[in-house]
Design a protein around this motif. Structure first.
Motif, PDB file in Angstrom:
ATOM      1  N   ARG A   1       0.754  -1.296  -0.080  1.00  0.00           N
ATOM      2  CA  ARG A   1      -0.098   0.060  -0.095  1.00  0.00           C
ATOM      3  C   ARG A   1       0.950   1.089  -0.040  1.00  0.00           C
ATOM      4  NH1 ARG A   1      -2.404  -3.982  -0.459  1.00  0.00           N
ATOM      5  NH2 ARG A   1      -4.181  -5.145   0.626  1.00  0.00           N
TER       6      ARG A   1
ATOM      7  N   ASP B   1      -5.575   9.655   5.769  1.00  0.00           N
ATOM      8  CA  ASP B   1      -6.348   9.119   4.787  1.00  0.00           C
ATOM      9  C   ASP B   1      -6.213   9.772   3.553  1.00  0.00           C
ATOM     10  OD1 ASP B   1      -8.785   8.844   3.336  1.00  0.00           O
ATOM     11  OD2 ASP B   1      -9.401   7.382   4.814  1.00  0.00           O
TER      12      ASP B   1
ATOM     13  N   THR C   1      -8.736   1.434  -3.630  1.00  0.00           N
ATOM     14  CA  THR C   1      -8.564   2.160  -2.202  1.00  0.00           C
ATOM     15  C   THR C   1      -8.589   0.565  -1.510  1.00  0.00           C
ATOM     16  OG1 THR C   1      -9.734   3.894  -2.822  1.00  0.00           O
ATOM     17  CG2 THR C   1      -9.427   2.946  -0.425  1.00  0.00           C
TER      18      THR C   1
ATOM     19  N   THR D   1      -7.424  -1.185   2.609  1.00  0.00           N
ATOM     20  CA  THR D   1      -7.245  -0.833   4.059  1.00  0.00           C
ATOM     21  C   THR D   1      -6.197  -1.428   4.706  1.00  0.00           C
ATOM     22  OG1 THR D   1      -9.821  -0.774   4.120  1.00  0.00           O
ATOM     23  CG2 THR D   1      -8.653  -1.114   6.337  1.00  0.00           C
TER      24      THR D   1
ATOM     25  N   ASP E   1      -4.985  -2.684   8.307  1.00  0.00           N
ATOM     26  CA  ASP E   1      -5.587  -3.030   9.389  1.00  0.00           C
ATOM     27  C   ASP E   1      -5.126  -2.117  10.686  1.00  0.00           C
ATOM     28  OD1 ASP E   1      -7.443  -4.625   8.087  1.00  0.00           O
ATOM     29  OD2 ASP E   1      -6.372  -6.451   8.528  1.00  0.00           O
TER      30      ASP E   1
ATOM     31  N   SER F   1      -6.446   2.772  14.202  1.00  0.00           N
ATOM     32  CA  SER F   1      -7.802   2.412  13.377  1.00  0.00           C
ATOM     33  C   SER F   1      -7.495   2.008  12.139  1.00  0.00           C
ATOM     34  CB  SER F   1      -8.681   3.546  13.658  1.00  0.00           C
ATOM     35  OG  SER F   1      -8.272   4.695  13.173  1.00  0.00           O
ATOM     36  N   ASP F   2      -8.272   1.539  11.447  1.00  0.00           N
ATOM     37  CA  ASP F   2      -8.003   1.007   9.932  1.00  0.00           C
ATOM     38  C   ASP F   2      -7.993   2.015   9.128  1.00  0.00           C
ATOM     39  OD1 ASP F   2      -8.667  -1.522  10.948  1.00  0.00           O
ATOM     40  OD2 ASP F   2     -10.433  -1.730   9.854  1.00  0.00           O
ATOM     41  N   LEU F   3      -6.970   1.887   8.026  1.00  0.00           N
ATOM     42  CA  LEU F   3      -6.544   3.214   7.417  1.00  0.00           C
ATOM     43  C   LEU F   3      -6.925   2.746   5.988  1.00  0.00           C
ATOM     44  CD1 LEU F   3      -4.798   5.805   7.325  1.00  0.00           C
ATOM     45  CD2 LEU F   3      -2.906   4.289   6.751  1.00  0.00           C
ATOM     46  N   ARG F   4      -7.750   3.885   5.284  1.00  0.00           N
ATOM     47  CA  ARG F   4      -7.749   3.591   3.866  1.00  0.00           C
ATOM     48  C   ARG F   4      -6.700   4.315   3.036  1.00  0.00           C
ATOM     49  NH1 ARG F   4     -12.791   6.478   1.416  1.00  0.00           N
ATOM     50  NH2 ARG F   4     -11.578   8.278   2.242  1.00  0.00           N
ATOM     51  N   THR F   5      -6.265   3.410   2.155  1.00  0.00           N
ATOM     52  CA  THR F   5      -5.233   4.186   1.443  1.00  0.00           C
ATOM     53  C   THR F   5      -5.257   3.594  -0.019  1.00  0.00           C
ATOM     54  OG1 THR F   5      -2.784   4.628   1.417  1.00  0.00           O
ATOM     55  CG2 THR F   5      -3.425   2.504   2.244  1.00  0.00           C
TER      56      THR F   5
END
Length: 337
Positions: free
Chosen positions: A111, A217, A233, A235, A237, A246-250
Protein backbone atom coordinates in the motif's frame (compact mmCIF):
# COMPACT_ATOMS: atom_id res chain seq x y z
CA UNK A 1 0.40 -27.89 -27.50
CA UNK A 2 2.18 -24.74 -28.61
CA UNK A 3 4.67 -25.15 -31.47
CA UNK A 4 8.21 -25.86 -30.29
CA UNK A 5 7.15 -27.35 -26.95
CA UNK A 6 6.97 -31.12 -26.53
CA UNK A 7 3.64 -32.51 -25.40
CA UNK A 8 4.92 -33.87 -22.09
CA UNK A 9 4.11 -33.17 -18.47
CA UNK A 10 7.20 -30.98 -18.39
CA UNK A 11 7.55 -28.87 -21.57
CA UNK A 12 10.92 -28.26 -23.16
CA UNK A 13 12.32 -26.10 -25.94
CA UNK A 14 14.95 -28.09 -27.82
CA UNK A 15 16.67 -25.16 -29.51
CA UNK A 16 19.03 -22.66 -27.87
CA UNK A 17 17.38 -19.41 -26.90
CA UNK A 18 18.60 -16.02 -25.68
CA UNK A 19 16.46 -14.04 -23.25
CA UNK A 20 17.03 -10.56 -21.87
CA UNK A 21 15.29 -9.70 -18.60
CA UNK A 22 14.92 -6.32 -16.92
CA UNK A 23 14.66 -6.25 -13.14
CA UNK A 24 15.17 -3.68 -10.38
CA UNK A 25 18.33 -2.13 -8.93
CA UNK A 26 19.89 -5.51 -8.15
CA UNK A 27 19.03 -6.55 -4.59
CA UNK A 28 15.24 -6.55 -4.54
CA UNK A 29 12.29 -8.71 -5.55
CA UNK A 30 12.27 -8.13 -9.30
CA UNK A 31 15.86 -9.36 -9.55
CA UNK A 32 14.92 -12.48 -7.58
CA UNK A 33 11.96 -13.11 -9.88
CA UNK A 34 14.03 -12.70 -13.04
CA UNK A 35 16.77 -14.97 -11.69
CA UNK A 36 14.20 -17.60 -10.70
CA UNK A 37 12.63 -17.54 -14.16
CA UNK A 38 15.97 -17.57 -15.99
CA UNK A 39 17.09 -20.67 -14.11
CA UNK A 40 13.81 -22.55 -14.49
CA UNK A 41 13.51 -21.75 -18.20
CA UNK A 42 17.19 -22.50 -18.70
CA UNK A 43 16.76 -25.98 -17.25
CA UNK A 44 14.21 -26.74 -19.96
CA UNK A 45 15.74 -25.44 -23.19
CA UNK A 46 18.85 -25.94 -25.31
CA UNK A 47 22.14 -26.31 -23.43
CA UNK A 48 23.61 -23.34 -25.29
CA UNK A 49 20.87 -20.96 -24.19
CA UNK A 50 21.86 -17.61 -22.72
CA UNK A 51 20.14 -15.36 -20.18
CA UNK A 52 20.91 -11.84 -19.00
CA UNK A 53 19.24 -9.57 -16.47
CA UNK A 54 19.57 -5.81 -16.79
CA UNK A 55 19.19 -3.57 -13.78
CA UNK A 56 16.24 -1.21 -13.97
CA UNK A 57 14.14 1.02 -11.75
CA UNK A 58 10.93 -0.96 -11.56
CA UNK A 59 8.72 1.80 -12.96
CA UNK A 60 7.74 2.89 -16.44
CA UNK A 61 11.34 2.40 -17.55
CA UNK A 62 10.55 -1.33 -17.52
CA UNK A 63 7.84 -1.11 -20.14
CA UNK A 64 9.77 1.52 -22.11
CA UNK A 65 12.71 -0.90 -22.47
CA UNK A 66 10.41 -3.82 -23.21
CA UNK A 67 8.43 -2.03 -25.91
CA UNK A 68 11.62 -0.65 -27.45
CA UNK A 69 12.83 -4.22 -27.95
CA UNK A 70 15.74 -3.87 -25.54
CA UNK A 71 14.53 -6.78 -23.38
CA UNK A 72 12.14 -9.71 -23.73
CA UNK A 73 10.66 -10.03 -20.24
CA UNK A 74 10.39 -7.52 -17.43
CA UNK A 75 8.70 -7.04 -14.06
CA UNK A 76 6.84 -3.93 -12.91
CA UNK A 77 4.77 -2.80 -9.93
CA UNK A 78 2.11 -1.85 -8.96
CA UNK A 79 -0.56 -3.48 -11.08
CA UNK A 80 -2.79 -0.36 -11.39
CA UNK A 81 0.08 1.68 -12.85
CA UNK A 82 0.71 -1.02 -15.46
CA UNK A 83 -2.87 -0.71 -16.65
CA UNK A 84 -2.37 3.04 -17.07
CA UNK A 85 0.72 2.38 -19.20
CA UNK A 86 -1.26 -0.07 -21.35
CA UNK A 87 -4.16 2.35 -21.78
CA UNK A 88 -1.93 5.41 -22.14
CA UNK A 89 -4.03 7.16 -19.52
CA UNK A 90 -3.59 8.90 -16.20
CA UNK A 91 -0.46 10.58 -14.86
CA UNK A 92 1.93 7.88 -16.13
CA UNK A 93 0.43 7.17 -19.54
CA UNK A 94 2.22 8.35 -22.69
CA UNK A 95 -0.16 6.94 -25.29
CA UNK A 96 -1.67 3.45 -25.62
CA UNK A 97 0.74 0.50 -25.64
CA UNK A 98 -1.34 -2.25 -27.33
CA UNK A 99 1.64 -4.60 -27.72
CA UNK A 100 2.07 -5.02 -23.96
CA UNK A 101 1.22 -8.46 -22.61
CA UNK A 102 1.52 -10.31 -19.31
CA UNK A 103 2.76 -13.74 -18.30
CA UNK A 104 1.36 -13.54 -14.79
CA UNK A 105 1.16 -11.72 -11.47
CA UNK A 106 3.25 -12.40 -8.38
CA UNK A 107 1.43 -11.54 -5.17
CA UNK A 108 2.89 -8.44 -3.52
CA UNK A 109 0.62 -7.08 -0.78
CA UNK A 110 1.55 -3.42 -0.57
CA UNK A 111 0.00 0.00 0.00
CA UNK A 112 1.03 3.63 -0.48
CA UNK A 113 0.91 5.20 2.99
CA UNK A 114 1.25 8.74 4.36
CA UNK A 115 2.77 9.04 7.83
CA UNK A 116 3.44 12.33 9.63
CA UNK A 117 5.15 13.34 12.84
CA UNK A 118 2.28 13.46 15.34
CA UNK A 119 3.50 16.83 16.64
CA UNK A 120 2.36 18.44 13.38
CA UNK A 121 -1.17 19.91 13.55
CA UNK A 122 -2.17 17.76 10.60
CA UNK A 123 -5.12 15.35 10.45
CA UNK A 124 -5.94 15.36 6.72
CA UNK A 125 -3.78 15.59 3.64
CA UNK A 126 -5.23 19.05 2.94
CA UNK A 127 -3.94 20.18 6.35
CA UNK A 128 -0.40 19.88 5.03
CA UNK A 129 -0.98 23.08 3.06
CA UNK A 130 -1.59 25.00 6.32
CA UNK A 131 1.87 24.18 7.71
CA UNK A 132 3.87 24.02 4.50
CA UNK A 133 6.82 25.93 5.93
CA UNK A 134 7.30 23.21 8.57
CA UNK A 135 7.39 20.26 6.21
CA UNK A 136 10.16 18.02 4.95
CA UNK A 137 8.44 15.37 2.83
CA UNK A 138 10.34 12.13 2.18
CA UNK A 139 9.15 10.35 -0.95
CA UNK A 140 10.22 9.67 -4.56
CA UNK A 141 10.50 12.09 -7.44
CA UNK A 142 7.74 12.65 -9.97
CA UNK A 143 9.87 12.03 -13.06
CA UNK A 144 7.54 10.05 -15.30
CA UNK A 145 9.27 6.80 -14.35
CA UNK A 146 9.01 6.22 -10.61
CA UNK A 147 5.51 4.95 -9.79
CA UNK A 148 5.81 5.89 -6.10
CA UNK A 149 6.61 9.49 -6.95
CA UNK A 150 3.88 9.61 -9.57
CA UNK A 151 1.16 8.34 -7.24
CA UNK A 152 2.36 10.44 -4.28
CA UNK A 153 2.39 13.74 -6.18
CA UNK A 154 -0.85 13.03 -8.04
CA UNK A 155 -2.52 12.09 -4.76
CA UNK A 156 -1.33 15.25 -3.02
CA UNK A 157 -2.78 17.42 -5.78
CA UNK A 158 -6.12 15.64 -5.63
CA UNK A 159 -6.24 15.83 -1.83
CA UNK A 160 -5.70 19.60 -1.61
CA UNK A 161 -1.95 19.74 -0.99
CA UNK A 162 -0.52 20.65 -4.39
CA UNK A 163 3.25 19.91 -4.29
CA UNK A 164 4.22 23.04 -6.23
CA UNK A 165 2.19 25.21 -3.87
CA UNK A 166 3.69 23.46 -0.85
CA UNK A 167 7.19 24.21 -2.10
CA UNK A 168 6.29 27.82 -2.88
CA UNK A 169 5.13 28.18 0.72
CA UNK A 170 8.29 26.73 2.24
CA UNK A 171 7.96 22.94 2.16
CA UNK A 172 10.92 20.84 1.11
CA UNK A 173 10.69 17.54 -0.74
CA UNK A 174 13.50 15.06 -0.11
CA UNK A 175 13.66 12.50 -2.90
CA UNK A 176 15.18 9.04 -3.03
CA UNK A 177 14.84 6.45 -5.75
CA UNK A 178 14.05 3.58 -3.38
CA UNK A 179 11.78 3.46 -0.31
CA UNK A 180 14.33 2.63 2.36
CA UNK A 181 16.42 5.85 2.38
CA UNK A 182 13.18 7.84 2.68
CA UNK A 183 12.05 5.62 5.54
CA UNK A 184 15.41 6.14 7.25
CA UNK A 185 15.10 9.91 6.88
CA UNK A 186 11.66 9.85 8.49
CA UNK A 187 12.67 7.43 11.23
CA UNK A 188 15.71 9.52 12.20
CA UNK A 189 13.83 12.83 12.14
CA UNK A 190 15.38 14.26 8.98
CA UNK A 191 11.85 14.39 7.52
CA UNK A 192 8.49 14.80 9.21
CA UNK A 193 6.25 13.52 6.41
CA UNK A 194 6.66 10.16 4.70
CA UNK A 195 4.82 9.02 1.56
CA UNK A 196 5.95 5.58 0.49
CA UNK A 197 5.28 1.87 0.12
CA UNK A 198 6.97 -1.44 1.05
CA UNK A 199 4.92 -1.38 4.25
CA UNK A 200 5.41 -5.11 4.82
CA UNK A 201 9.15 -4.66 5.41
CA UNK A 202 10.64 -4.57 8.95
CA UNK A 203 11.86 -0.97 8.65
CA UNK A 204 8.26 0.26 8.77
CA UNK A 205 7.94 -1.27 12.22
CA UNK A 206 10.51 1.25 13.52
CA UNK A 207 9.16 4.53 12.19
CA UNK A 208 7.64 5.40 15.58
CA UNK A 209 10.68 4.46 17.67
CA UNK A 210 11.75 8.07 18.27
CA UNK A 211 8.41 9.92 18.38
CA UNK A 212 4.69 9.28 17.84
CA UNK A 213 3.39 9.18 14.28
CA UNK A 214 0.00 9.74 12.68
CA UNK A 215 -1.30 8.20 9.46
CA UNK A 216 -3.41 10.15 6.97
CA UNK A 217 -6.34 8.94 4.89
CA UNK A 218 -5.95 10.15 1.30
CA UNK A 219 -9.53 11.50 1.38
CA UNK A 220 -12.60 10.87 -0.76
CA UNK A 221 -11.72 13.14 -3.68
CA UNK A 222 -8.32 11.55 -4.20
CA UNK A 223 -9.68 8.04 -3.73
CA UNK A 224 -12.56 8.64 -6.15
CA UNK A 225 -10.24 10.07 -8.80
CA UNK A 226 -7.85 7.14 -8.53
CA UNK A 227 -10.85 4.79 -8.71
CA UNK A 228 -11.84 6.38 -12.04
CA UNK A 229 -8.38 5.39 -13.28
CA UNK A 230 -8.96 1.82 -12.13
CA UNK A 231 -6.71 2.30 -9.11
CA UNK A 232 -8.31 0.78 -6.05
CA UNK A 233 -8.59 1.75 -2.40
CA UNK A 234 -7.50 -0.76 0.22
CA UNK A 235 -7.33 -0.90 4.01
CA UNK A 236 -4.36 -1.28 6.31
CA UNK A 237 -5.67 -2.97 9.42
CA UNK A 238 -5.31 -1.31 12.79
CA UNK A 239 -2.12 -2.48 14.49
CA UNK A 240 -0.35 -3.48 11.27
CA UNK A 241 1.89 -0.40 11.53
CA UNK A 242 3.21 1.08 14.79
CA UNK A 243 0.79 3.62 16.24
CA UNK A 244 -1.97 2.75 13.78
CA UNK A 245 -4.96 2.66 16.13
CA UNK A 246 -7.74 2.34 13.56
CA UNK A 247 -8.12 0.93 10.05
CA UNK A 248 -6.51 3.16 7.42
CA UNK A 249 -7.87 3.69 3.89
CA UNK A 250 -5.10 4.14 1.42
CA UNK A 251 -4.02 3.42 -2.18
CA UNK A 252 -3.37 -0.09 -3.42
CA UNK A 253 0.24 -0.67 -4.45
CA UNK A 254 0.04 -4.41 -4.92
CA UNK A 255 1.47 -7.06 -7.22
CA UNK A 256 4.59 -7.60 -9.26
CA UNK A 257 3.57 -8.34 -12.84
CA UNK A 258 5.74 -10.29 -15.28
CA UNK A 259 5.42 -8.60 -18.67
CA UNK A 260 6.37 -9.27 -22.28
CA UNK A 261 5.40 -8.09 -25.76
CA UNK A 262 2.80 -9.77 -27.93
CA UNK A 263 5.60 -10.96 -30.26
CA UNK A 264 7.37 -13.07 -27.64
CA UNK A 265 7.56 -16.52 -29.29
CA UNK A 266 4.71 -18.75 -28.17
CA UNK A 267 6.93 -21.58 -26.98
CA UNK A 268 8.92 -19.23 -24.74
CA UNK A 269 5.81 -17.56 -23.33
CA UNK A 270 4.24 -20.98 -22.67
CA UNK A 271 7.35 -22.38 -20.99
CA UNK A 272 7.90 -19.25 -18.88
CA UNK A 273 4.32 -19.40 -17.64
CA UNK A 274 4.55 -23.13 -16.96
CA UNK A 275 7.67 -22.48 -14.89
CA UNK A 276 5.98 -19.68 -12.95
CA UNK A 277 3.16 -22.01 -11.94
CA UNK A 278 4.83 -25.39 -11.55
CA UNK A 279 8.07 -24.14 -10.01
CA UNK A 280 6.57 -21.45 -7.82
CA UNK A 281 7.79 -23.10 -4.63
CA UNK A 282 11.36 -22.26 -5.64
CA UNK A 283 10.42 -18.58 -5.40
CA UNK A 284 8.23 -18.97 -2.33
CA UNK A 285 11.10 -20.62 -0.45
CA UNK A 286 13.09 -17.39 -0.63
CA UNK A 287 10.43 -15.59 1.47
CA UNK A 288 9.12 -18.18 3.90
CA UNK A 289 11.34 -16.94 6.74
CA UNK A 290 8.97 -13.95 6.86
CA UNK A 291 5.41 -13.99 8.20
CA UNK A 292 2.84 -14.35 5.38
CA UNK A 293 1.42 -10.85 6.05
CA UNK A 294 4.88 -9.24 6.24
CA UNK A 295 6.56 -10.56 3.12
CA UNK A 296 7.19 -8.70 -0.16
CA UNK A 297 6.23 -11.80 -2.16
CA UNK A 298 3.10 -13.51 -0.94
CA UNK A 299 3.01 -17.22 -0.33
CA UNK A 300 1.62 -19.65 -1.11
CA UNK A 301 1.22 -18.34 -4.64
CA UNK A 302 -2.16 -19.17 -6.17
CA UNK A 303 -2.08 -20.02 -9.90
CA UNK A 304 -5.64 -18.80 -10.42
CA UNK A 305 -4.64 -15.42 -9.01
CA UNK A 306 -1.39 -15.38 -10.98
CA UNK A 307 -3.49 -15.55 -14.15
CA UNK A 308 -5.32 -12.33 -13.23
CA UNK A 309 -3.26 -9.52 -14.72
CA UNK A 310 -3.87 -5.78 -15.35
CA UNK A 311 -3.11 -6.17 -19.07
CA UNK A 312 -4.05 -9.05 -21.41
CA UNK A 313 -2.19 -12.30 -21.02
CA UNK A 314 0.04 -13.40 -23.86
CA UNK A 315 -2.10 -16.00 -25.73
CA UNK A 316 0.42 -18.76 -25.03
CA UNK A 317 0.44 -17.82 -21.34
CA UNK A 318 -3.34 -18.07 -21.31
CA UNK A 319 -3.08 -21.54 -22.87
CA UNK A 320 -0.57 -22.57 -20.23
CA UNK A 321 -2.88 -21.54 -17.39
CA UNK A 322 -5.77 -23.36 -19.06
CA UNK A 323 -3.72 -26.52 -19.63
CA UNK A 324 -2.39 -26.55 -16.07
CA UNK A 325 -5.82 -25.98 -14.58
CA UNK A 326 -7.01 -29.15 -16.33
CA UNK A 327 -4.13 -31.32 -15.16
CA UNK A 328 -4.29 -33.60 -12.16
CA UNK A 329 -2.36 -32.36 -9.09
CA UNK A 330 1.35 -32.98 -9.40
CA UNK A 331 2.87 -35.74 -7.25
CA UNK A 332 5.36 -33.33 -5.68
CA UNK A 333 2.59 -31.53 -3.84
CA UNK A 334 2.11 -28.61 -6.21
CA UNK A 335 -1.64 -28.18 -6.44
CA UNK A 336 -3.69 -25.94 -8.68
CA UNK A 337 -5.99 -24.04 -6.36
Amino acid sequence: MTAGVRATAEPRIERDITLQFRADWGQANMTRICGWLAQEIGDRCGAGSRFATWAGRGGRDQTDALLAGEVDITVMTPAPAIRLVFDGSGPIGVGPQPNLRALGSIAHRDRLVIAVDASLPVHTVADLAKVADQLVIATCAEDGINTIGMAAHHGLRLAGADPETLVANGARFAYWERPFPALHAFTTGQANVLINEAIMMPVWQHIADRRPVRYLDWGDEAMDNFAELGWGTVTVDAGYLPGLESDLRTLDFADLVVLCRDDLPDDIAYLATWCMVQQRKALEAQYMHMAPDHTPVGYPLDPATMAKTPVPLHPAAQRAYTDLAQEKPATDGLIWS
